[in-house]
Scaffold this active site. Structure first.
Site, PDB file in Angstrom:
ATOM      1  N   ASN A  35       0.810  -1.215   0.000  1.00  0.00           N
ATOM      2  CA  ASN A  35       0.000   0.000   0.000  1.00  0.00           C
ATOM      3  C   ASN A  35       0.841   1.262   0.000  1.00  0.00           C
ATOM      4  O   ASN A  35       0.357   2.325  -0.383  1.00  0.00           O
ATOM      5  CB  ASN A  35      -0.976  -0.021   1.180  1.00  0.00           C
ATOM      6  N   ARG A 104      -8.157  -0.005  -7.655  1.00  0.00           N
ATOM      7  CA  ARG A 104      -8.724   1.247  -7.133  1.00  0.00           C
ATOM      8  C   ARG A 104      -7.628   2.278  -6.897  1.00  0.00           C
ATOM      9  O   ARG A 104      -7.854   3.472  -7.004  1.00  0.00           O
ATOM     10  CB  ARG A 104      -9.447   0.977  -5.822  1.00  0.00           C
ATOM     11  N   VAL A 342     -14.291  -0.180   9.876  1.00  0.00           N
ATOM     12  CA  VAL A 342     -13.763   0.631   8.773  1.00  0.00           C
ATOM     13  C   VAL A 342     -14.490   0.361   7.466  1.00  0.00           C
ATOM     14  O   VAL A 342     -14.891   1.280   6.761  1.00  0.00           O
ATOM     15  CB  VAL A 342     -12.241   0.390   8.606  1.00  0.00           C
ATOM     16  N   ARG A 412      -2.558 -10.547  -5.126  1.00  0.00           N
ATOM     17  CA  ARG A 412      -2.542  -9.086  -5.170  1.00  0.00           C
ATOM     18  C   ARG A 412      -1.668  -8.502  -4.066  1.00  0.00           C
ATOM     19  O   ARG A 412      -1.124  -7.422  -4.202  1.00  0.00           O
ATOM     20  CB  ARG A 412      -3.963  -8.529  -5.009  1.00  0.00           C
TER      21      ARG A 412
HETATM   22  C1  EPZ Z   1      -6.336   1.994   2.015  1.00  0.00           C
HETATM   23  O1  EPZ Z   1      -7.561   1.966   1.289  1.00  0.00           O
HETATM   24  C2  EPZ Z   1      -5.667   0.646   1.755  1.00  0.00           C
HETATM   25  N1  EPZ Z   1      -5.405   0.488   0.330  1.00  0.00           N
HETATM   26  C3  EPZ Z   1      -6.577  -0.473   2.255  1.00  0.00           C
HETATM   27  O2  EPZ Z   1      -5.877  -1.699   2.083  1.00  0.00           O
HETATM   28  C4  EPZ Z   1      -6.837  -0.275   3.752  1.00  0.00           C
HETATM   29  O3  EPZ Z   1      -7.721  -1.269   4.208  1.00  0.00           O
HETATM   30  C5  EPZ Z   1      -7.458   1.110   3.980  1.00  0.00           C
HETATM   31  O4  EPZ Z   1      -6.577   2.123   3.433  1.00  0.00           O
HETATM   32  C6  EPZ Z   1      -7.680   1.410   5.459  1.00  0.00           C
HETATM   33  O5  EPZ Z   1      -6.476   1.334   6.143  1.00  0.00           O
HETATM   34  C7  EPZ Z   1      -4.364   1.144  -0.229  1.00  0.00           C
HETATM   35  O6  EPZ Z   1      -3.643   1.881   0.430  1.00  0.00           O
HETATM   36  C8  EPZ Z   1      -4.129   0.895  -1.681  1.00  0.00           C
HETATM   37  P1  EPZ Z   1      -9.749   4.687   3.233  1.00  0.00           P
HETATM   38  P2  EPZ Z   1      -8.422   3.331   1.124  1.00  0.00           P
HETATM   39  O7  EPZ Z   1      -9.911   5.742   2.229  1.00  0.00           O
HETATM   40  O8  EPZ Z   1      -7.523   4.466   0.924  1.00  0.00           O
HETATM   41  C9  EPZ Z   1     -14.345   5.606   3.593  1.00  0.00           C
HETATM   42  C10 EPZ Z   1      -5.663  -3.957   1.528  1.00  0.00           C
HETATM   43  O9  EPZ Z   1      -6.252  -4.988   1.891  1.00  0.00           O
HETATM   44  N2  EPZ Z   1     -14.063   6.643   2.588  1.00  0.00           N
HETATM   45  O10 EPZ Z   1      -8.993   4.964   4.492  1.00  0.00           O
HETATM   46  O11 EPZ Z   1      -9.483   3.084   0.117  1.00  0.00           O
HETATM   47  C11 EPZ Z   1     -14.327   4.217   2.966  1.00  0.00           C
HETATM   48  O12 EPZ Z   1     -15.598   3.899   2.438  1.00  0.00           O
HETATM   49  C12 EPZ Z   1      -6.451  -2.706   1.209  1.00  0.00           C
HETATM   50  O13 EPZ Z   1      -4.414  -3.865   1.384  1.00  0.00           O
HETATM   51  C13 EPZ Z   1     -15.054   7.560   2.270  1.00  0.00           C
HETATM   52  O14 EPZ Z   1     -16.171   7.516   2.813  1.00  0.00           O
HETATM   53  O15 EPZ Z   1      -9.091   3.396   2.570  1.00  0.00           O
HETATM   54  C14 EPZ Z   1     -13.949   3.317   4.113  1.00  0.00           C
HETATM   55  O16 EPZ Z   1     -15.122   2.978   4.818  1.00  0.00           O
HETATM   56  C15 EPZ Z   1      -7.944  -2.892   1.396  1.00  0.00           C
HETATM   57  N3  EPZ Z   1     -14.812   8.511   1.328  1.00  0.00           N
HETATM   58  C16 EPZ Z   1     -13.063   4.190   4.983  1.00  0.00           C
HETATM   59  O17 EPZ Z   1     -13.277   5.543   4.545  1.00  0.00           O
HETATM   60  C17 EPZ Z   1     -13.603   8.585   0.683  1.00  0.00           C
HETATM   61  O18 EPZ Z   1     -13.418   9.486  -0.168  1.00  0.00           O
HETATM   62  C18 EPZ Z   1     -11.609   3.850   4.870  1.00  0.00           C
HETATM   63  O19 EPZ Z   1     -11.209   4.110   3.560  1.00  0.00           O
HETATM   64  C19 EPZ Z   1     -12.604   7.646   1.024  1.00  0.00           C
HETATM   65  C20 EPZ Z   1     -12.849   6.683   1.973  1.00  0.00           C
END
Ligand code: EPZ
Length: 458
Positions: A35, A104, A342, A412
């Site tokens: 990540n 994504r 989360v 992945r």
């Molecule tokens: C990153 O995803 C990681 N992926 C995820 O890892 C990880 O689980 C996640 O952070 C949480 O730590 C990468 O870094 C590529 P978020 P990301 O934005 O950025 C909501 C793995 O298994 N949200 O912190 O997508 C969202 O719906 C992957 O390696 C909004 O509402 O995570 C979620 O409920 C999976 N609006 C929460 O925040 C937004 O614009 C956390 O999402 C963005 C997010």
């Protein structure tokens, strides 16, 4: 598509055969953080000079991100776990749906494209197996920096309409400390005019790794990892070489592999404070964990007892280790409760674990677990990256053999997983032969009364 894609033979997808019940021993090597690598690769678009990223794991996600950068016009040279990226001649501002849909993290390119070329056109990344995954915080952040962003027919069109095509610094507060949104705003604001502040940012180690590389490129980012980040825009960024931090999620998965097989193990390299919440819960449930040399941890599992966890943004318990930890709790003495706070759909491993003899009752996003003495090897299927890891950990612990399908998810995020586990004593191999039907395993449904007073006592 890519050199580490989950390769099929005669169009038959591979599966893993796992011989359960075997102890592990020795050292499990941790690769570079997936990540972090994905965000660092997107940040390479911010400079016209060559960028060298070292300790990049060889994963299908990295291959897809490489194809995305090539699609934009960047030139990539790979030597083992190092990638040199030259974005001098990027010219394309559009990303094709099939690439965005398979990764994504491609959305991370929007900020750098806006900064370099003044516009970006990227299909809205859809939801995935773990949730809706909206990008509203990314979009709001870019708008605050002066970009015009509209979503038409699920395509995000962004452009900078200021006179010198430069984003303008702004004070931004995130509703939720989104990792991706923090990274998008960080990359977009580095070259903006003036100062940007991000309040309520994500504090994950991957954010700190990105800020460290950006600063080595000449950016002025302060406070990454704290509750407020300040960025002073600069005119341009130079190339640099950067070594990716160890993958804390892979490291945590390996610590849990030691615990679930009751095997003393050495894991590393690890940065311990990237895993404080996980180390604390593993100690609470019965493992002793100590520093081993400068960059490794030694774990000695004793009797494992059930403990409760609730996932939350860093420095809380990471959602990416919720599923692997649940596999451990399934084999623990006593009961436990796991709350996923989360993502809204991150419990796909429950059904497969119950198929193996676990006793998990799921209500909304909370799993109520009653530990069992033994899991039974089964025919099991991974539904997403971390659920797949959890199921394989359960197979390592189970009595008898298991067949695991769903390697397209596992590949992945875990580099050479079966090789690493085999080197530590597992009997696990990737097979390409056609599988016969496997309805022999019953889909055991756990109802409320399977979970004794544990739920009421919770
Ligand atoms: C990153 O995803 C990681 N992926 C995820 O890892 C990880 O689980 C996640 O952070 C949480 O730590 C990468 O870094 C590529 P978020 P990301 O934005 O950025 C909501 C793995 O298994 N949200 O912190 O997508 C969202 O719906 C992957 O390696 C909004 O509402 O995570 C979620 O409920 C999976 N609006 C929460 O925040 C937004 O614009 C956390 O999402 C963005 C997010």
């Amino acid at each position: 598509m890519s050199s580490v894609a989950t390769i099929k033979r005669n169009n038959i997808p591979p599966h893993l055969e796992v011989k359960g019940g075997r102890p592990l021993s020795g050292i499990l090597k941790v690769s570079g953080a997936k990540n972090s690598s994905l965000a660092l690769m997107a940040a390479a678009l911010l400079t016209k000079e060559k960028l060298l990223i070292q300790n990049v794991p060889q994963l299908t996600d990295i291959e897809v991100m490489s194809e995305i950068l090539r699609n934009l016009g960047a030139k990539l040279t790979k030597i083992n776990n190092s990638i040199e990226i030259n974005s001098e001649s990027i010219h394309n501002v559009e990303l094709p749906y099939e690439l965005v849909n398979s990764l994504r993290a491609s959305f991370f390119c929007v900020g750098p494209l806006l900064t370099r070329l003044g516009e970006a056109k990227i299909p809205l990344p859809g939801g995935c197996n773990i949730g809706a995954r909206p990008v509203d915080e990314h979009i709001n952040g870019l708008k605050a920096l002066g970009a015009e962003v509209e979503v038409i027919n699920d395509v995000v069109k962004a452009q900078v309409s200021t006179k010198d095509k430069r984003l303008l610094g702004a004070n931004i507060t995130l509703k939720y400390p989104s990792v991706g949104a923090t990274e998008t705003i960080l990359m977009a604001s580095c070259l903006a005019l003036g100062k940007t502040t991000i309040s309520n940012p994500a504090r994950e180690p991957e954010i700190q790794d990105l800020a460290k590389m950006l600063n080595s490129m000449g950016a002025k980012v302060f406070g990454a990892g704290t509750k407020r980040i300040t960025i002073l825009g600069v005119k341009s960024l130079s190339g640099t070489s950067h070594c990716v931090i160890p993958d804390r999620i892979e490291a945590g998965t390996f610590l849990i592999a030691a615990a679930i097989t009751r095997s003393p193990l050495i894991i590393g390299p690890v940065i311990p404070n990237h895993l404080s919440a996980v180390i604390s819960k593993l100690k609470e449930c019965g493992c002793s964990i100590s520093q081993h040399g400068n960059h490794h941890l030694k774990i000695i599992p004793r009797e494992i007892s059930g403990v409760d966890i609730t996932t939350s943004p860093f420095p809380g318990f990471p959602t990416d280790l919720q599923a692997p930890f649940m596999s451990l709790m399934v084999t623990a003495k006593g009961s436990s409760k796991i709350k996923e706070r989360v993502f809204e759909k991150r419990m796909q491993h429950v059904l497969e674990l119950n198929k193996m003899g676990a006793c998990i009752y799921l209500e909304n996003n909370t799993a109520y677990i009653k530990g069992v003495k033994e899991l039974v090897g089964s025919y099991v299927e991974g539904g997403d990256l971390r659920s797949s890891a959890a199921i394989i950990l359960a197979c390592l612990s189970a009595k008898g053999n298991s067949i695991f399908t769903g390697l397209e998810h596992l590949d992945r995020g875990y580099e050479k997983l079966e090789e690493k586990l085999t080197s530590a004593g597992s009997i696990i191999s990737r097979k390409f032969d056609q599988l016969t039907s496997h309805s022999s395993f019953s889909n055991k449904i756990i109802s409320k009364d399977n979970i004794d007073t544990q739920k009421n006592a919770a």
